[in-house]
Design an enzyme around this catalytic site. Structure first.
Site, PDB file in Angstrom:
ATOM      1  N   LYS A 125      -4.464  -2.170  10.238  1.00  0.00           N
ATOM      2  CA  LYS A 125      -4.828  -2.308   8.823  1.00  0.00           C
ATOM      3  C   LYS A 125      -5.067  -3.758   8.419  1.00  0.00           C
ATOM      4  O   LYS A 125      -5.766  -4.003   7.431  1.00  0.00           O
ATOM      5  CB  LYS A 125      -3.660  -1.795   7.960  1.00  0.00           C
ATOM      6  N   THR A 141      -9.008  -5.778   3.881  1.00  0.00           N
ATOM      7  CA  THR A 141      -8.877  -4.826   2.785  1.00  0.00           C
ATOM      8  C   THR A 141      -9.823  -5.305   1.698  1.00  0.00           C
ATOM      9  O   THR A 141      -9.708  -6.450   1.244  1.00  0.00           O
ATOM     10  CB  THR A 141      -7.440  -4.816   2.227  1.00  0.00           C
ATOM     11  N   ARG A 143      -8.016   3.529  13.392  1.00  0.00           N
ATOM     12  CA  ARG A 143      -7.077   4.635  13.646  1.00  0.00           C
ATOM     13  C   ARG A 143      -6.501   4.611  15.047  1.00  0.00           C
ATOM     14  O   ARG A 143      -5.366   5.058  15.258  1.00  0.00           O
ATOM     15  CB  ARG A 143      -7.770   5.982  13.404  1.00  0.00           C
ATOM     16  N   GLN A 157      -3.834   1.936  15.072  1.00  0.00           N
ATOM     17  CA  GLN A 157      -2.730   2.392  14.232  1.00  0.00           C
ATOM     18  C   GLN A 157      -1.870   3.442  14.939  1.00  0.00           C
ATOM     19  O   GLN A 157      -0.638   3.383  14.911  1.00  0.00           O
ATOM     20  CB  GLN A 157      -3.308   2.964  12.929  1.00  0.00           C
ATOM     21  N   TYR A 161       2.155   2.246  15.448  1.00  0.00           N
ATOM     22  CA  TYR A 161       2.848   2.435  14.162  1.00  0.00           C
ATOM     23  C   TYR A 161       4.296   2.907  14.263  1.00  0.00           C
ATOM     24  O   TYR A 161       4.996   2.917  13.245  1.00  0.00           O
ATOM     25  CB  TYR A 161       2.041   3.360  13.237  1.00  0.00           C
ATOM     26  N   ASP A 209      -9.223   0.279   2.044  1.00  0.00           N
ATOM     27  CA  ASP A 209      -8.229  -0.154   3.030  1.00  0.00           C
ATOM     28  C   ASP A 209      -8.737   0.229   4.424  1.00  0.00           C
ATOM     29  O   ASP A 209      -8.323   1.229   5.001  1.00  0.00           O
ATOM     30  CB  ASP A 209      -6.903   0.542   2.700  1.00  0.00           C
ATOM     31  N   HIS A 267      -3.594  13.786   1.233  1.00  0.00           N
ATOM     32  CA  HIS A 267      -3.824  12.808   2.308  1.00  0.00           C
ATOM     33  C   HIS A 267      -2.627  12.762   3.268  1.00  0.00           C
ATOM     34  O   HIS A 267      -2.805  12.799   4.489  1.00  0.00           O
ATOM     35  CB  HIS A 267      -4.063  11.420   1.704  1.00  0.00           C
ATOM     36  N   GLU A 280      -9.181   4.001  -2.313  1.00  0.00           N
ATOM     37  CA  GLU A 280      -7.938   3.910  -3.076  1.00  0.00           C
ATOM     38  C   GLU A 280      -8.191   3.243  -4.425  1.00  0.00           C
ATOM     39  O   GLU A 280      -9.206   2.608  -4.640  1.00  0.00           O
ATOM     40  CB  GLU A 280      -6.911   3.047  -2.314  1.00  0.00           C
ATOM     41  N   GLU A 286     -10.347   3.871   3.767  1.00  0.00           N
ATOM     42  CA  GLU A 286      -9.447   4.603   2.868  1.00  0.00           C
ATOM     43  C   GLU A 286      -9.857   4.236   1.451  1.00  0.00           C
ATOM     44  O   GLU A 286      -9.788   3.077   1.047  1.00  0.00           O
ATOM     45  CB  GLU A 286      -7.971   4.247   3.130  1.00  0.00           C
ATOM     46  N   GLU A 302      -9.912  12.317   7.831  1.00  0.00           N
ATOM     47  CA  GLU A 302      -9.653  13.622   7.212  1.00  0.00           C
ATOM     48  C   GLU A 302     -10.941  14.425   7.069  1.00  0.00           C
ATOM     49  O   GLU A 302     -10.970  15.629   7.325  1.00  0.00           O
ATOM     50  CB  GLU A 302      -9.044  13.444   5.819  1.00  0.00           C
ATOM     51  N   ASP A 341       0.851  -1.184   0.000  1.00  0.00           N
ATOM     52  CA  ASP A 341       0.000   0.000   0.000  1.00  0.00           C
ATOM     53  C   ASP A 341       0.889   1.237   0.000  1.00  0.00           C
ATOM     54  O   ASP A 341       1.779   1.355   0.851  1.00  0.00           O
ATOM     55  CB  ASP A 341      -0.908  -0.020   1.234  1.00  0.00           C
TER      56      ASP A 341
END
Lengths: 392, 392
Positions: free
Chosen positions: A233, A237, A217, A220, A224, A213, A113, A181, A179, A338, A106
């Site tokens: 994640k 997916t 949050r 993550q 991360y 995806d 973003h 994509e 997400e 976002e 990914d």
């Protein structure tokens, strides 16, 4: 025998011809092409046993010459000569994951973003890392949890450390996100030690899918550093069932918005693979965003060139995705973190104020692009609904 | 027919019985077990066609009951009743990658390694991130570039930003390194949404391999924020050809060195899967390090429980590795960046001062552990030599 009936303006006209894997009622999975509201059984239509398989991989491995040939044959046959046994109504078949995923990478190719996420995850710091404009940043995801559109997503549990907490806790994610994509499917791989140059992109990549995806949050944010996203994640997916060939996207090619500083020579493109694909994100049936793929900073040809620049081989079935597609406008953002600015600016969905995903929510991402016939071709959709976390 | 001749003290005695994939001269790859300096052809010995396959995966998928049964059958047959056609000399066969790798995850489970790397990559900052003692940090690697011992490694090219440089450059890695690790091979997977509890570890994991996670430190240092290592690792990961079953490691089980704070309940172990495996790292034939696996902070059962705690499924052939094994002593460090402290404290190898890998260098990692018969069982070795980068 007769030609297929396709409504004028259909997003699945003869300038599209996306590939998928379907099973007719009671039948085994096999490869098909969608035309209008029909699915053509390619093993029956063309007599090629490569298509009597539960995944596109054997066909993908045949290479671009064969991809072109099949497209031409299907175009010719669809207009004049389709035996009844080769046609199913799309509503009568079950659609499956179209290819066996080899490795899944990914990327993070939208400047909007990456800037938004940098501000949200690392407030007060420079939002883009120093490497971001020099290389398409990416990481490996979990190939085994790529699922086809329509598969429910169980809310993941995991560790999270809320602000002010003294220690982490374990439980259902409270900040479940999407997400939106585009994903790119490798048809023919490359031997170890042989990078795929940007200008060889269309020889290796067969086509594109829509990708959601799903991202937890809270998991993550805690996990991360320093090795990147993992459990936040890896639970699921989702991809769309129809793989739109690159051969259908010539009319959608556009220049990139601009790269400054210019990338190193191994990432130079002479004719760019920017793509004018428009995504639409619907949350419980209400449109909340229209992420424009043409705004992406890095092209998929650059992603693949970078991915193999260290000599890593690519394989048939490799999937690499763009990362969240977000444009400059608020309603062009492809992730809810976002869109709601970290949950602080709720959006109204079907009359309710909403931030992250609740159990029972459904998200549908669809996509379309200019086609060769002057209209628009469709990517179909990738859809998923959230089920409650399992009790532990 | 006769029993097999095995030298006393052989690391491949009947308390080991590791599985691999071999081909006899001119023959197709098939599954074998190593006993002493012999390789037993299991399809011939046991008449089970599952073993006439080029990978262990079909056997792994049969599950723990069958793993136990085959071990018992082979033990019985090896001492009294082996037809000539079922035996090859290990020197007469070619060894292959023993299993098809589904997903590959690399952890970071040594406190000594994580602390050393933290100091080297982020000088002046707290070396361990706040999450490190709460969860086994890990990330997905590239399954398609896992190779068997003996495969040469071509020096990767990539972007790096040297201190003081105004912009990144592209070229051969100047800081090519190793990581000495243990890897764990999943035999039977788990359905989506069903975590594998720590106490179910041995029902799902078949066995262990030695891993060399080759690492280009200059590429890694530049690319790894914020999504983790990618090109600095994805060019090659080498594994040993023999998979040592967990069933052979009961005598090697030891308590973990201690976890403070205690981990959350989903990571609790009642009887720990610490393992007293000693690794030996040889650089161009000279021993430079003896990393002790018993020093690892997180157990492999905790790694798998964490990996699936969000509901991610596991699959037959999944490989998860421990991350670099480093002990507290300087000569217990499993990566050259630690052993030479970022290249500032060279080590002497065959009379020369050395820091990172040069073209032509060979690294051999071997391993052994206490066996059930009172001696030591061997993991064999994972070996690789560095070839010059390809001109671009």
């Amino acid at each position: 025998m007769t030609g297929l009936d396709v409504a004028p303006g259909s997003p699945f006209g003869l300038d599209n011809l996306p590939f998928g894997v379907f099973s007719p009622a009671g039948g085994a999975p096999r490869v098909g092409i969608r035309v209008g509201d029909h699915v053509l059984d390619l093993a029956v239509l063309l007599g090629d046993p490569t298509f009597a398989a539960p995944a596109l991989n054997p066909f993908l491995a045949r290479g671009r010459g064969r991809w072109v040939e099949v497209r031409e044959e299907v175009t010719a046959r669809a207009t004049e000569d389709v035996p009844d046994g080769a046609v199913h109504a799309v509503g009568d078949v079950t659609l499956h994951l179209p290819f066996e995923v080899a490795d899944y990478v990914d990327f993070y190719a939208s400047e909007h973003h990456a800037t938004n996420l940098g501000r949200l995850f690392r407030p007060g710091a420079e939002p883009l890392m120093p490497n971001w404009k020099h290389l398409p940043v990416g990481y490996h995801g979990r190939a085994g949890t790529v699922v086809v559109s329509g598969t429910d997503v169980v809310r993941p549990c995991g560790q999270r450390m809320a602000p002010g907490d003294a220690a982490p806790t374990f439980g259902p994610s409270a900040r479940l996100d999407i997400e939106a994509e585009l994903g790119f499917v490798v048809g023919t791989g490359s031997p170890p030690g042989t990078p795929i140059a940007v200008e060889k992109f269309a020889e290796h990549v067969f086509g594109t899918v829509l990708v959601n995806d799903w991202s937890a949050r809270d998991l993550q944010a805690w996990e991360y550093v320093p090795l990147g996203p993992h459990l936040g994640k890896s639970f699921a997916t989702s991809v769309s069932p129809w793989v739109v060939p690159l051969l259908a996207l010539e009319a959608a090619r556009v220049p990139l918005p601009g790269q400054e500083p210019p990338p190193l020579p191994y990432l130079h493109e002479t004719r760019s693979w920017g793509l004018d694909v428009e995504l639409v994100v619907e949350w419980n049936g209400e449109e909340v965003s229209r992420p424009p793929y043409r705004e992406m900073y890095w092209s998929p040809a650059q992603m693949l060139a970078h991915l193999t620049s260290n000599g890593a081989c690519a394989r048939t079935g490799d999937l690499f995705a763009s990362g969240t597609v977000s444009g400059p406008g608020k309603h062009q953002r492809g992730a809810f973190i976002e869109l709601t600015w970290g949950g602080r600016e709720p959006v109204t969905v079907q009359g309710e104020e909403r931030t992250f995903l609740q159990d029972g929510d459904t998200v549908v991402i669809s996509g379309s692009a200019p086609g060769a016939a002057g209209g628009r071709i469709g990517f179909g959709q990738v859809e998923g609904s959230i089920r409650a976390a399992r009790p532990r």
